[in-house]
Design an enzyme around this catalytic site. Structure first.
Site, mmCIF file in Angstrom:
data_model
loop_
_atom_site.group_PDB
_atom_site.id
_atom_site.type_symbol
_atom_site.label_atom_id
_atom_site.label_comp_id
_atom_site.label_asym_id
_atom_site.label_seq_id
_atom_site.Cartn_x
_atom_site.Cartn_y
_atom_site.Cartn_z
ATOM 1 N N ARG A 100 27.927 62.109 -18.446
ATOM 2 C CA ARG A 100 28.503 61.020 -17.657
ATOM 3 C C ARG A 100 28.554 61.363 -16.173
ATOM 4 O O ARG A 100 28.737 60.482 -15.347
ATOM 5 C CB ARG A 100 29.907 60.686 -18.162
ATOM 6 C CG ARG A 100 29.890 59.997 -19.503
ATOM 7 C CD ARG A 100 31.270 59.750 -20.040
ATOM 8 N NE ARG A 100 31.979 58.769 -19.258
ATOM 9 C CZ ARG A 100 33.165 58.256 -19.626
ATOM 10 N NH1 ARG A 100 33.723 58.649 -20.744
ATOM 11 N NH2 ARG A 100 33.771 57.368 -18.875
ATOM 12 N N LEU A 150 24.130 57.811 -15.594
ATOM 13 C CA LEU A 150 24.450 56.534 -14.954
ATOM 14 C C LEU A 150 24.835 56.688 -13.485
ATOM 15 O O LEU A 150 24.437 55.862 -12.657
ATOM 16 C CB LEU A 150 25.544 55.814 -15.741
ATOM 17 C CG LEU A 150 25.093 55.291 -17.100
ATOM 18 C CD1 LEU A 150 26.266 54.733 -17.882
ATOM 19 C CD2 LEU A 150 24.021 54.220 -16.940
ATOM 20 N N VAL A 184 27.673 50.699 -21.110
ATOM 21 C CA VAL A 184 27.403 51.865 -21.953
ATOM 22 C C VAL A 184 28.225 53.073 -21.528
ATOM 23 O O VAL A 184 28.770 53.118 -20.437
ATOM 24 C CB VAL A 184 25.901 52.205 -21.970
ATOM 25 C CG1 VAL A 184 25.096 51.033 -22.480
ATOM 26 C CG2 VAL A 184 25.414 52.595 -20.579
ATOM 27 N N GLU A 185 28.285 54.063 -22.392
ATOM 28 C CA GLU A 185 29.056 55.300 -22.191
ATOM 29 C C GLU A 185 30.526 54.994 -21.907
ATOM 30 O O GLU A 185 31.181 55.672 -21.128
ATOM 31 C CB GLU A 185 28.446 56.147 -21.058
ATOM 32 C CG GLU A 185 27.114 56.768 -21.434
ATOM 33 C CD GLU A 185 26.617 57.768 -20.400
ATOM 34 O OE1 GLU A 185 27.383 58.102 -19.487
ATOM 35 O OE2 GLU A 185 25.470 58.211 -20.519
ATOM 36 N N GLY A 186 31.048 53.974 -22.554
ATOM 37 C CA GLY A 186 32.438 53.575 -22.363
ATOM 38 C C GLY A 186 32.523 52.392 -21.424
ATOM 39 O O GLY A 186 32.095 52.458 -20.275
#
Length: 817
Positions: free
Chosen positions: A381, A385, A503-505
């Protein structure tokens, strides 16, 4: 009166500098003695007795625990909410780093500035200048997203052959073993050319089988899979998200039951009978690379009802590696994400038997998958992104600056209109913030940290700034960015914005729950110690932590009041000049943030985790302080170039202004109104005094984006710049330079027209007439003709045949005027 003032000063100094308890005792004892011996005041014996008792209670640890902290400990254990196993593992994951300084109220700026400046090794730079540059030249994003809906086979093969899928794999296994910084810069450059290719490269190098294998895999798993991943012989994906469990990954319904069974190995064809394994059922969605994956990383909850492994029936989340050709594994269908059309789709299976040694790390890691995931997630993370967000900022800065200089209206470049330069200032300023924030976190990663809290800050704030810069770039470009086609270099990225946000939370939950939810416990100097002491029933540790916590709160009350009242003017700064004031403001707001954080936990207790709006504002405070300090560090790392100061004033000034506004919103909504009233007077004795960057600085940033030079080059460094002027992006730089160079000549022609020197009407005819009449030279004529041709290429949009299938590549030949 004099002694009263001296007492106040003594208390203030002791609190401000966070003096130890013994020093407090000595100082107050000396003050009482001076009051009696020098001041001539008869201090009653009772006062001395009270002082002696309080001093003994506070300084003698066993007595303090008996009288004071022991009863508090009993209450604390009752009111502290229990943490689930997944919460505990999330809290324990990763490390705290510079974020801990920001929670301390006294950031150590010397430590910040001593962190090494991020840089690429010679090998990494060569990879970016070589294979990465070549890959970017191979990417035709319109063809990928509109026609093929996939990367061309030759691009896929190049990615595999050049080791793009093995950037994180160690060299002993055939990988590139790049630094996290290099990994991010490779992704950034690719993303400035095509989002689909960037996603295809970044996912195998982020959270997935490669990362998990290197940290937790058995030697046999590493020896087999890592060389294959490095050479592109395996395409990995990681299946975590389920239809009913997205951000709440801990509630995944996918399950596996320990049993004995038989299977045929999909790679060797060998048959195995009556082996210990797991029968797994899953339904996953939104899994990047799943449609083309050869190896499936699978997360599921593992159960052992027959106690084949031990006494525990519910073992917890487990991660396994399953070849996708294994019987019962279903892949191949695709989702259709907007904008960046990369391989993404569902995978499912029912009662699929896998052997125990397919668990990542083997049987010993059964049930430990959640800890594995959250520990590795902080790394991914920080990179994937956020790097794509930085790429978007750099790309929009590059393209929008050039377009706004080339495109004109009412006789002026559109970038010189204040409404447009306001949007361009945000593009440049947010880009500076995004790169600074990520670069600092990458330094942490490359020095052994796993900053889980900062990874959440980056994920949320970089992707949100990506959304903002794209919105502004679309507004500046107008119709150029609305009509889709090969000439529209923003449309697909604009369509893809929800991908990064989701995405990714999901960003909403990242901001309202994760940033401060983790930060308050992990980064606070005392809270985690108190919670662990409570869970371990350790009265000694609680006594030490709680005593320190009280001193911490008292110090921050005094520091916040003093720094607020003086505007932090008398606080030290590691740097002089214009940036010194920013360091002082960070110190002031850090103390205020630490105080508000403690008061929130004090007044709301365990219910704070459910007060998501308040938690989000506290998270915004931490995030703003991080972005401000990262921007200051970035300025120094780039050589403290004076020309960059407008960007620094925007990046740091606006970040600190955001912190102030978050504090104001927090105080306006804190349920305890009397406490909020007191805190506001302590923190903001003169009101809300911070202001965002000025309009003048915004105009300076806009001009910077429209003018070739050092500041622009530093800001857009890493953008892929095609050399072909027939390319929609490649034409921008030549066009901007040509327009700037011929601007005096265009002014000369306009002056001649106003004087009535032309008999013709159109711009083309007048240019020819000026040459024929000797008003301009042949070289000037050619320069103007070239500039106008390039300008037309920049502003033109695509058109197609009636069925919207066939694109017209010869529109420039249809010049009428």
């Amino acid at each position: 009166m004099l002694y009263a003032i001296s007492l106040i000063l003594a208390v203030g100094v002791l609190a401000y500098w966070r003096a130890p308890l013994l020093l407090w005792t000595i100082a107050l004892g000396l003050w009482l003695a001076a009051l009696q011996l020098v001041g001539g005041c008869a201090v009653p014996v009772a006062v001395w007795a009270v002082f002696a008792v309080v001093a003994a209670v506070l300084n003698v640890a066993p007595l303090r625990r008996l009288v004071f902290t022991g009863p508090v400990f009993a209450i604390f254990k009752k009111i502290t909410p229990a943490m689930s196993q997944t919460e505990q593992e999330a809290i324990n994951a990763g490390t705290v780093w510079w974020d801990r300084d920001l929670f301390s109220g006294k950031p150590d700026f010397k430590r910040l500035l001593a962190f090494p400046a991020p840089k690429l090794s010679a090998e990494e730079q060569a990879f970016i200048d070589g294979p990465t540059e070549q890959l970017c030249r191979m990417i035709d994003d319109w063809k990928i997203t509109h026609e093929l809906k996939d990367l061309p086979p030759e691009v896929w093969q190049f990615i595999k052959d050049q080791g793009f899928l093995g950037m994180i794999v160690k060299k002993r296994y055939g990988g590139l073993e790049f630094s996290n910084y290099a990994h991010a810069k490779v992704v950034t450059k690719i993303a400035t050319r095509g989002g689909s290719a960037a996603v295809s490269v970044m996912v195998p190098n982020s959270l997935g089988p490669g990362e998990l294998l290197q940290h937790y895999g058995t030697e046999a798993q590493k020896d087999y899979y890592l060389p294959r991943l490095a050479r592109g012989l395996e395409i990995p994906c990681f299946a975590l998200t389920s239809p009913s469990a997205g951000s709440d990954a801990g509630s995944i319904p996918d399950y596996g039951v320990v049993c004995r069974g038989s299977y045929t190995h999909p790679r060797t064809g060998e048959r195995f009978e009556d082996v210990l394994g797991i029968r797994v059922s899953w339904e996953k969605r939104w899994i990047t690379l799943a449609p083309v994956a050869t190896i499936l990383g699978l997360a599921f909850k593992m159960y052992d009802p027959d106690h084949l492994l031990g006494d525990v029936e519910e073992l917890g989340i487990t991660c396994a590696l399953v070849p996708t050709e294994h019987e019962g594994v279903a892949i191949g269908r695709r989702h259709y994400p907007g904008g960046a059309v990369f391989m993404n789709g569902p995978t499912w299976g029912r009662d699929v038997f896998i052997p125990m040694d397919w668990i990542i790390g083997g049987q010993a890691m059964a049930g430990k998958g959640w800890r594995m995931l959250v520990e590795c997630l902080s790394v991914g993370r920080c990179i994937s992104l956020p790097a794509m967000s930085v790429a978007t900022g750099k790309f929009t800065s590059f393209t929008t600056g050039a377009f706004a200089r080339v495109r004109d209206q009412f006789g002026l470049p559109i970038g010189k209109f204040e409404g447009v330069d306001e949007a361009m200032a945000r593009i440049g300023g947010y880009t500076y913030q995004m790169e600074a924030a990520q670069d600092l976190a990458l330094v942490g990663l490359d020095t052994g940290e796993k900053p889980s809290v900062l990874s959440a800050v980056l994920k949320y704030h970089n992707t949100e700034r990506m959304r903002k810069v794209l919105n502004d770039a679309m507004d500046v470009h107008g119709g150029k960015a609305v009509v889709l086609g090969p000439r529209n270099y923003l449309g697909r990225a604009y369509q893809a914005i929800p991908i990064g946000i989701t995405v990714e939370g999901a960003n909403i939950l990242t901001r309202s729950m994760i940033i401060y939810g983790q930060g308050a416990i992990r980064c606070h100097p005392f809270v985690l110690r108190e919670m662990k002491a409570s869970m371990a029933n350790d009265a000694r540790e609680f006594d030490d932590a709680f005593t320190g916590h009280i001193g911490f709160v008292l110090s921050n009350v005094v520091r916040s009041l003093w720094l607020g009242a003086t505007g932090a003017r008398f606080t030290g700064s590691p740097k002089g000049g214009e940036v010194a004031a920013y360091y002082r403001r960070v110190t002031r707001l850090s103390s205020a943030f630490a105080l508000l954080s403690d008061m929130a936990m004090f007044s709301l207790g365990g219910t704070l985790k459910f007060r998501e709006k308040l938690s989000a504002r506290l998270g915004d405070m931490l995030s703003g302080l991080y972005i401000a300090t990262a921007s200051l560090k970035h300025y120094e790392d780039q050589g403290a170039q004076k020309d960059d100061l407008p960007l620094v004033r925007f990046a740091v000034g606006n970040a600190l202004y955001d912190v102030q506004q978050a504090m104001d919103g927090f105080l306006a909504n804190l349920p305890s109104r009397p406490l909020a009233w007191v805190l506001r007077r302590v923190i903001f004795p003169w009101g809300l005094t911070l202001r965002p960057a000025s309009d003048k600085d915004g105009t300076r940033i806009a001009r910077l984006l429209m003018t070739p030079g050092g500041s622009r080059d530093r800001l857009v460094h890493g953008v892929f710049k095609p050399e072909d002027a027939r390319d929609a992006v490649g034409v921008l730089e030549p066009a901007m330079r040509a327009i700037i160079e011929t601007e005096p000549l265009e002014g000369k022609l306009k002056k001649l027209a106003r004087e009535g020197r032309f008999k013709t009407i159109t711009a083309r005819e007048r240019l020819a007439e000026a040459l024929a009449g000797g008003l301009i030279s042949q070289a000037e004529h050619d320069a103007l003709e070239t500039a106008r041709r390039l300008k037309r290429e920049v502003i033109m949009v695509d058109d197609f045949d009636f069925s919207l299938r066939e694109h017209d590549d010869k529109m420039l030949e249809r010049v009428v005027f």
